[in-house]
Enzyme design. Structure first.
Site, PDB file in Angstrom:
ATOM      1  N   ASP A  70      -9.923   1.920  -3.435  1.00 43.79           N
ATOM      2  CA  ASP A  70     -11.023   1.111  -3.671  1.00 43.79           C
ATOM      3  C   ASP A  70     -11.381   1.203  -5.241  1.00 43.79           C
ATOM      4  O   ASP A  70     -11.157   2.282  -5.838  1.00 43.79           O
ATOM      5  CB  ASP A  70     -12.336   1.474  -3.156  1.00 43.79           C
ATOM      6  CG  ASP A  70     -13.362   0.061  -2.987  1.00 43.79           C
ATOM      7  OD1 ASP A  70     -12.764  -0.820  -3.257  1.00 43.79           O
ATOM      8  OD2 ASP A  70     -14.569   0.442  -2.603  1.00 43.79           O
ATOM      9  N   HIS A  86      -5.632  -5.210  -9.272  1.00 40.16           N
ATOM     10  CA  HIS A  86      -4.587  -4.836  -8.156  1.00 40.16           C
ATOM     11  C   HIS A  86      -3.273  -4.618  -8.669  1.00 40.16           C
ATOM     12  O   HIS A  86      -2.610  -3.797  -8.091  1.00 40.16           O
ATOM     13  CB  HIS A  86      -4.656  -6.151  -7.108  1.00 40.16           C
ATOM     14  CG  HIS A  86      -6.160  -6.495  -6.551  1.00 40.16           C
ATOM     15  ND1 HIS A  86      -6.811  -5.520  -6.089  1.00 40.16           N
ATOM     16  CD2 HIS A  86      -6.878  -7.571  -6.343  1.00 40.16           C
ATOM     17  CE1 HIS A  86      -7.946  -5.888  -5.507  1.00 40.16           C
ATOM     18  NE2 HIS A  86      -7.695  -7.396  -5.742  1.00 40.16           N
ATOM     19  N   LEU A 103       8.718  11.780   3.310  1.00 36.03           N
ATOM     20  CA  LEU A 103       7.470  11.360   3.556  1.00 36.03           C
ATOM     21  C   LEU A 103       7.490   9.979   4.626  1.00 36.03           C
ATOM     22  O   LEU A 103       8.157   9.100   4.317  1.00 36.03           O
ATOM     23  CB  LEU A 103       6.976  10.948   2.133  1.00 36.03           C
ATOM     24  CG  LEU A 103       5.612  10.252   2.259  1.00 36.03           C
ATOM     25  CD1 LEU A 103       4.629  11.397   2.445  1.00 36.03           C
ATOM     26  CD2 LEU A 103       5.293   9.652   0.966  1.00 36.03           C
TER      27      LEU A 103
END
Ligand code: IPE
Ligand code: IPE
Ligand code: MG
Length: 247
Positions: free
Chosen positions: A18, A35, A129
């Site tokens: 955020d 963004h 991962l």
């Protein structure tokens, strides 16, 4: 000085990324600029987790509530998502990353849905991962979809009503096959879960930082892990020690 071993590190980390909008606005730039910068921070976080051999990283990219944002912002976020799925997947694959996109994907464009399937197919046998991207995801949606699957088992006569338990529901919640969530990080200073991993976060350590997502670098990530380690094992350690592991 206490040693940090692989066992003391979190196996599964989730992040509510955020603060992109505020990061951009602080520099007099449009929110979408934040963004775009946020994608760099994602790349960095993925590399960080790979170096530390974290098993799962789950990133909140777009919530089921984020459709309410201005149309232009939603469009940009979709374009970015498309860009990442097109440009970055090959590199992730080369790095042995297993990619998983979770959420109510039917609301995305056909083209985007196709890219999601392709990316998951390409990386499905990778053993490094596990990178889970939560897109049009909501914790309540997750619990609802699990409930529907359990209800289907009941109506098919495969499970009795009285045999429904937490374990059975857990099996149908997203990422059931991955390690339990150890650490949930939220950047951007707000102290809430925003309908993220409601079921999975039941026993996770929560870590909130004022750092805005585009500024969340190795040092900030190391601090969050140091905090987790100190809480888990009840001994203090520093971000420096985590950085030594990275070296
Ligand atoms: C988080 O940053 C990214 C997404 C929700 C996609 P925000 O866009 O929420 O940034 P702030 O919270 O407005 O600063
Ligand atoms: C949470 O951030 C969702 C993502 C990071 C994708 P928001 O900025 O949407 O959360 P609220 O609206 O402040 O709760
Ligand atoms: Mg926000």
């Amino acid at each position: 000085m206490n040693e940090i071993t692989q066992q003391t590190l979190p196996k599964h980390i989730a992040i509510i990324m955020d603060g992109n909008g505020r990061w951009a606005q602080a520099q007099g730039k449009p929110r979408v600029f934040g963004h775009k910068k946020g994608v760099d921070a994602v790349r960095n976080a993925v590399t960080f987790c790979q170096k530390l051999e974290i098993q799962s990283l789950t990133l909140f990219a777009f919530s089921s509530e984020n459709w309410q944002r201005p149309e232009q912002e939603v469009t940009t976020l979709m374009e970015l998502f498309m860009f990442v799925l097109t440009k970055e997947v090959k590199k992730l694959h080369k790095n042995n990353v297993k990619l998983r996109i979770m959420g109510e994907l039917s609301r995305f464009s056909d083209k985007l849905q196709k890219r999601v399937i392709e990316a998951e197919c390409l990386t499905k046998d990778n053993t490094g991962l596990c990178l889970n991207i939560a897109a049009n995801y909501g914790g309540r949606w997750d619990i609802t979809q699990a409930t529907q699957k359990v209800a289907a088992l009941v109506s098919e006569g495969k499970v009795k009503n009285e045999d429904i338990n937490e374990e059975l529901i857990s099996k149908h919640i997203m990422m059931a096959e991955q390690p339990a969530l150890d650490l949930l990080i939220r950047t951007g200073g707000d102290l809430r879960i925003s309908n993220f991993l409601l079921w999975q976060a039941a026993y996770a350590e929560l870590y909130f930082t004022d750092t805005l997502w585009p500024d969340f670098n190795d040092e900030a990530f190391a601090d969050s892990i140091a905090c987790y380690v100190s809480r888990e094992r009840r001994f203090g350690c520093t971000g420096e020690q985590i950085k030594q592991l990275l070296a």
